[in-house]
Write a protein that holds these residues in place. Structure first.
Motif, PDB file in Angstrom:
ATOM      1  N   GLY A  45       0.722  -1.160  -0.101  1.00 35.29           N
ATOM      2  CA  GLY A  45      -0.022  -0.220   0.028  1.00 35.29           C
ATOM      3  C   GLY A  45       0.736   1.172   0.063  1.00 35.29           C
ATOM      4  O   GLY A  45       0.427   2.284  -0.431  1.00 35.29           O
ATOM      5  N   GLY A  46       2.145   1.142   0.686  1.00 39.90           N
ATOM      6  CA  GLY A  46       2.650   2.400   0.659  1.00 39.90           C
ATOM      7  C   GLY A  46       4.088   2.566  -0.289  1.00 39.90           C
ATOM      8  O   GLY A  46       4.873   3.483  -0.592  1.00 39.90           O
ATOM      9  N   LEU A  47       3.989   1.669  -1.213  1.00 42.11           N
ATOM     10  CA  LEU A  47       4.994   1.447  -2.378  1.00 42.11           C
ATOM     11  C   LEU A  47       4.726   2.251  -3.281  1.00 42.11           C
ATOM     12  O   LEU A  47       3.827   1.984  -4.243  1.00 42.11           O
ATOM     13  CB  LEU A  47       5.323  -0.172  -2.903  1.00 42.11           C
ATOM     14  CG  LEU A  47       6.533  -0.089  -3.550  1.00 42.11           C
ATOM     15  CD1 LEU A  47       7.888   0.325  -2.902  1.00 42.11           C
ATOM     16  CD2 LEU A  47       6.767  -1.566  -3.976  1.00 42.11           C
ATOM     17  N   LEU A  48       5.288   3.466  -3.486  1.00 37.25           N
ATOM     18  CA  LEU A  48       4.987   4.518  -4.794  1.00 37.25           C
ATOM     19  C   LEU A  48       5.326   4.311  -6.106  1.00 37.25           C
ATOM     20  O   LEU A  48       5.036   4.685  -7.152  1.00 37.25           O
ATOM     21  CB  LEU A  48       5.367   5.981  -4.058  1.00 37.25           C
ATOM     22  CG  LEU A  48       4.474   6.133  -2.662  1.00 37.25           C
ATOM     23  CD1 LEU A  48       4.908   7.712  -2.426  1.00 37.25           C
ATOM     24  CD2 LEU A  48       2.882   6.031  -3.012  1.00 37.25           C
ATOM     25  N   GLU A  49       6.813   3.668  -5.980  1.00 36.33           N
ATOM     26  CA  GLU A  49       7.545   3.448  -7.129  1.00 36.33           C
ATOM     27  C   GLU A  49       8.464   2.315  -6.955  1.00 36.33           C
ATOM     28  O   GLU A  49       8.784   1.844  -5.925  1.00 36.33           O
ATOM     29  CB  GLU A  49       8.334   4.730  -7.611  1.00 36.33           C
ATOM     30  CG  GLU A  49       9.453   5.002  -6.932  1.00 36.33           C
ATOM     31  CD  GLU A  49      10.297   6.184  -7.297  1.00 36.33           C
ATOM     32  OE1 GLU A  49      11.587   6.167  -7.344  1.00 36.33           O
ATOM     33  OE2 GLU A  49       9.704   7.384  -7.718  1.00 36.33           O
ATOM     34  N   GLY A  50       8.763   1.548  -8.079  1.00 34.92           N
ATOM     35  CA  GLY A  50       9.618   0.535  -8.020  1.00 34.92           C
ATOM     36  C   GLY A  50       8.994  -0.675  -8.019  1.00 34.92           C
ATOM     37  O   GLY A  50       7.658  -0.757  -8.107  1.00 34.92           O
ATOM     38  N   VAL A  93      13.207  -4.770  -0.740  1.00 34.65           N
ATOM     39  CA  VAL A  93      11.691  -4.078  -0.494  1.00 34.65           C
ATOM     40  C   VAL A  93      10.945  -4.861   0.460  1.00 34.65           C
ATOM     41  O   VAL A  93      10.650  -4.292   1.508  1.00 34.65           O
ATOM     42  CB  VAL A  93      11.156  -3.577  -1.622  1.00 34.65           C
ATOM     43  CG1 VAL A  93       9.637  -3.242  -1.387  1.00 34.65           C
ATOM     44  CG2 VAL A  93      11.952  -2.686  -2.720  1.00 34.65           C
ATOM     45  N   ASN A  94      11.075  -6.034   0.201  1.00 34.41           N
ATOM     46  CA  ASN A  94      10.358  -7.117   1.104  1.00 34.41           C
ATOM     47  C   ASN A  94      10.890  -7.185   2.343  1.00 34.41           C
ATOM     48  O   ASN A  94       9.901  -7.229   3.455  1.00 34.41           O
ATOM     49  CB  ASN A  94      10.261  -8.334   0.536  1.00 34.41           C
ATOM     50  CG  ASN A  94       9.265  -8.381  -0.938  1.00 34.41           C
ATOM     51  OD1 ASN A  94       8.479  -7.498  -1.193  1.00 34.41           O
ATOM     52  ND2 ASN A  94       9.552  -9.208  -1.692  1.00 34.41           N
TER      53      ASN A  94
END
Length: 128
Positions: free
Chosen positions: A24-29, A35-36
């Motif tokens: 939900g908060g991942l804006l790009e990439g 990341v995980n």
């Protein structure tokens, strides 16, 4: 009120439940292992629940490489049966990643994941 019987026979009660989207908060990439891992490291008890002991059920290692399951669940459980007889009860917040809720009830979502939790090993005693 939702009551659940764990595989150990202990009965626990749901005091709180939160559902959210894993990315939900991942804006790009694009999700990847780094990341995980950051998403996992940021998991904690919701602030409105106060300071509680937390158990994060780790996703499968293969999920860390690509995509974690799309939903994250947090449940605050308590038991009036303490681990240590000096106390009046015990509690634990459990966090896990899973599929979206779909048509499942909240009780089914929680019960599916927490039944096998070793309460005596992971929970914390409290005094009312």
């Amino acid at each position: 009120m939702i009551d659940i019987e764990l595989e150990s026979g202990r009965r626990v009660t749901v005091d709180g439940f939160v559902y959210g989207r894993t990315y939900g908060g991942l804006l790009e990439g694009r999700p990847n292992r780094n990341v995980n891992k950051r998403i996992l490291e940021r998991q904690k008890c919701p602030s409105e629940w106060g300071s509680r002991k937390v158990l994060v059920i780790q996703p499968l290692d293969r999920d860390l490489e690509n995509f974690l399951p799309p939903s994250i669940y947090k449940v605050w459980l308590n038991s009036n049966d303490p681990i240590n007889s000096v106390f009046m009860g015990s509690e634990l917040v459990i966090i896990w990643f899973d599929e979206t809720p779909g048509e499942r009830s909240i009780k089914d979502i929680i019960e599916k994941r927490v039944r096998e939790v070793d309460w005596d090993k992971n929970a914390q005693d409290f005094d009312y």
